[in-house]
Motif scaffolding. Sequence first.
Motif, PDB file in Angstrom:
ATOM      1  N   GLY A 175       0.821  -1.222  -0.060  1.00  0.00           N
ATOM      2  CA  GLY A 175      -0.126   0.145   0.040  1.00  0.00           C
ATOM      3  C   GLY A 175       0.894   1.236   0.079  1.00  0.00           C
ATOM      4  N   LEU A 176       2.106   1.169  -0.242  1.00  0.00           N
ATOM      5  CA  LEU A 176       2.878   2.380  -0.559  1.00  0.00           C
ATOM      6  C   LEU A 176       3.742   2.465  -1.768  1.00  0.00           C
ATOM      7  N   ASP A 185      -6.908   4.828  -4.548  1.00  0.00           N
ATOM      8  CA  ASP A 185      -7.479   6.032  -4.570  1.00  0.00           C
ATOM      9  C   ASP A 185      -7.977   6.345  -6.190  1.00  0.00           C
ATOM     10  N   TYR A 193      -5.917  -4.036  -1.742  1.00  0.00           N
ATOM     11  CA  TYR A 193      -6.530  -2.683  -1.203  1.00  0.00           C
ATOM     12  C   TYR A 193      -7.271  -2.012  -2.343  1.00  0.00           C
ATOM     13  N   VAL A 206       1.255   7.042   0.033  1.00  0.00           N
ATOM     14  CA  VAL A 206       0.717   6.024   0.786  1.00  0.00           C
ATOM     15  C   VAL A 206      -0.819   5.772  -0.203  1.00  0.00           C
ATOM     16  N   GLN A 207      -0.797   4.596  -0.696  1.00  0.00           N
ATOM     17  CA  GLN A 207      -1.871   4.474  -1.347  1.00  0.00           C
ATOM     18  C   GLN A 207      -3.051   3.729  -0.478  1.00  0.00           C
ATOM     19  N   GLY A 208      -2.789   3.129   0.490  1.00  0.00           N
ATOM     20  CA  GLY A 208      -3.950   2.534   1.297  1.00  0.00           C
ATOM     21  C   GLY A 208      -3.245   1.036   1.893  1.00  0.00           C
ATOM     22  N   GLN A 243      -1.424   2.308   5.171  1.00  0.00           N
ATOM     23  CA  GLN A 243      -2.477   3.348   5.539  1.00  0.00           C
ATOM     24  C   GLN A 243      -2.668   3.070   7.009  1.00  0.00           C
ATOM     25  N   LYS A 244      -2.772   1.872   7.316  1.00  0.00           N
ATOM     26  CA  LYS A 244      -3.271   1.312   8.773  1.00  0.00           C
ATOM     27  C   LYS A 244      -2.146   1.681   9.741  1.00  0.00           C
ATOM     28  N   ARG A 284       3.382   7.882   6.398  1.00  0.00           N
ATOM     29  CA  ARG A 284       3.171   9.238   5.644  1.00  0.00           C
ATOM     30  C   ARG A 284       4.350   9.424   4.615  1.00  0.00           C
TER      31      ARG A 284
END
Length: 469
Positions: free
Chosen positions: A172-173, A267, A264, A195-197, A201-202, A206
Motif C-alpha cells: 500500500g505504498l 484512490d 486494497y 501512501v496508497q492504502g 495506511q493502517k 506518511r
Amino acid sequence: MTVIRTATAGLALLLAAACTAPTPPRSQASTAGGTVCTAPQSAPGEEKPTTIDVVEQAYFCILANYYSGATLDARSLLIAGFIALTQELNRNGHDVPEATMPALKGDRKADWTAFEATFRKVTDQVPDLHVKLAVATLEAMVASLDDNHASWAHDVKGRHPDYYEGDGYGLGLQANVDGDRNLGVALPPLFVTTVQGGAAQKAGLRPGDIIESINGSAPFIDGKATPAIAALFPRYPQDPPVRLGILRESTGRRWSVSLKPGLYQRDLATLQTVQSKLLKDVAYVRLRGFAPDSANRVLKAISRLRTSRTLAGVVLDLRGNSGGQITESTRLLSAFIHGKVTHYLCTVDDKCESLRTDDTVELLNLPLIVLTDRGCVSACEHVSSAVKDLRIGKLVGTRTAGLMSGPAQPYLLSNNTVLAFPSRHGLGADREEINRIGVAPDHHVPLAPQDAAAGRDPALAKALTLLHK
C-alpha cells in the motif's frame, strides 16, 4: 498473473497493442512440433497445463520471431532451462541420474531433440513434477533473454483469486525506488513517496518517512541498493509480512511496523489515465500510461483548459508512466511537431523502420515541459527521447527507466498462455541507444524526503519557472 521478465503493459493492453503496433519484419508464426505460435486475436481461453510440448513451441517461437533470434545461440536458452529444471528438482527434494545436461552442438533442432529426450527421461522418474519442471524451464528460457520487454504470462487465476478492478496488491505504498527493476540506479535514502492504502495506511505511514531497514537489513550499503528493497514489492498472496524500520525526520521518531501484503482499494486519482488542471496560465496534464485513445484524451484536456484564455505552455507529467501503445505516443508527439522521425525500430542486422509524426494531428503551438522519473518506461521513453532529440521542449526531473528494448509482440501458446517479446529493437530519434540507459533530463530535479513530507513538488515548480521565463 505471473509474468516472467514482465513488459511494462498489462496483458489486456498488450493484446490491444498487437492490433496497432508496427508490423514486424519476420512472420508472427513459427512451427514447432506441428504447433504454430501466432498473435492472439482475442483474450486467451482457459489455461491448460504447461508441458514439454508447450516449452518446445515457445523455444522455436523465440528463435523465429525474437529481435535477435536469427543470431541467438539457442544453446543459451536450453542451458538456462536445464539449470532451472535441476534447481526445481532440488527444491522439491528430488534428484535423478537422468538429470544430466546432454551434449549440445549448435544445431537448433538436433539440440532441442536431445534436450527434450532428457527432459522426458527425468519426468518419467518424477511424473508428479512434470508441470512444475516445464514451468520452471520455460520461465528460465524467457528470463535468459535478459530483455525487459520479454514476458510469459501464465497462472492468471492463481495469483490474485479475489482481484477486482480498482484493487491494488502489496504493502500500500510507493517509494522513491520504482519497483525492483531499477535497484542498480537507486539512490539513498529510501523513503515513502505515496501512501496508497492497505497495510501502509493502517500503520500510519506518511510521505517522507524514511525506511531505514527492511526485514532487519539495510536498504543501502556504501550507497548501493541491496536486494532487501525487493521485499517492498510483493507479488503473491503467500508472500510473508514485511518488517520496516521507520524514521520520521520531522519529529525524530523511530519505530518499526510489520506490513502484511494484501489487496486494497486504490484512490480514484491513481486509476485515472489522464488528469488535468489549470495552474494559473499553464495546462498541467498527467498521463499514467499510453492506453488506447490516451493521446486524444490529453489533447482534448489541453483544448478545454485553453478555452477563453491564453496559455503560457503545457506541463506534461509522465512520472510513473507505465508505457503502452507506441501509436499513442507517436500521436501525442505529433501535436507538438510535424515532419519528423520520432523513433526507429531495427532488426538485428540494422535494417530500421522509421516512425514518423502523424501530420494530420493539429499542432498545439505551445511551449512544452515534460516531467520524467525512473518510473517512465517504454512508450514514455519514446516521448521523452523525441522531445529532447527534436528540441520540442525541456525534460525536468530525473532520468527515465531505460526499459525500452522494443515494442512487445504477443504470441499465443497451445496451453492458452501468452509469450511476448520484441521483434525489433527501439532507438531514439537520433538513433541513440536508450535501453538500459534511459533519457537524461535537461534539468535534474530529484524529490527529497523533506519535499515528500511537506507535499512539495520541486520538479513541477521548476517546470512552471521555465515556462514563465
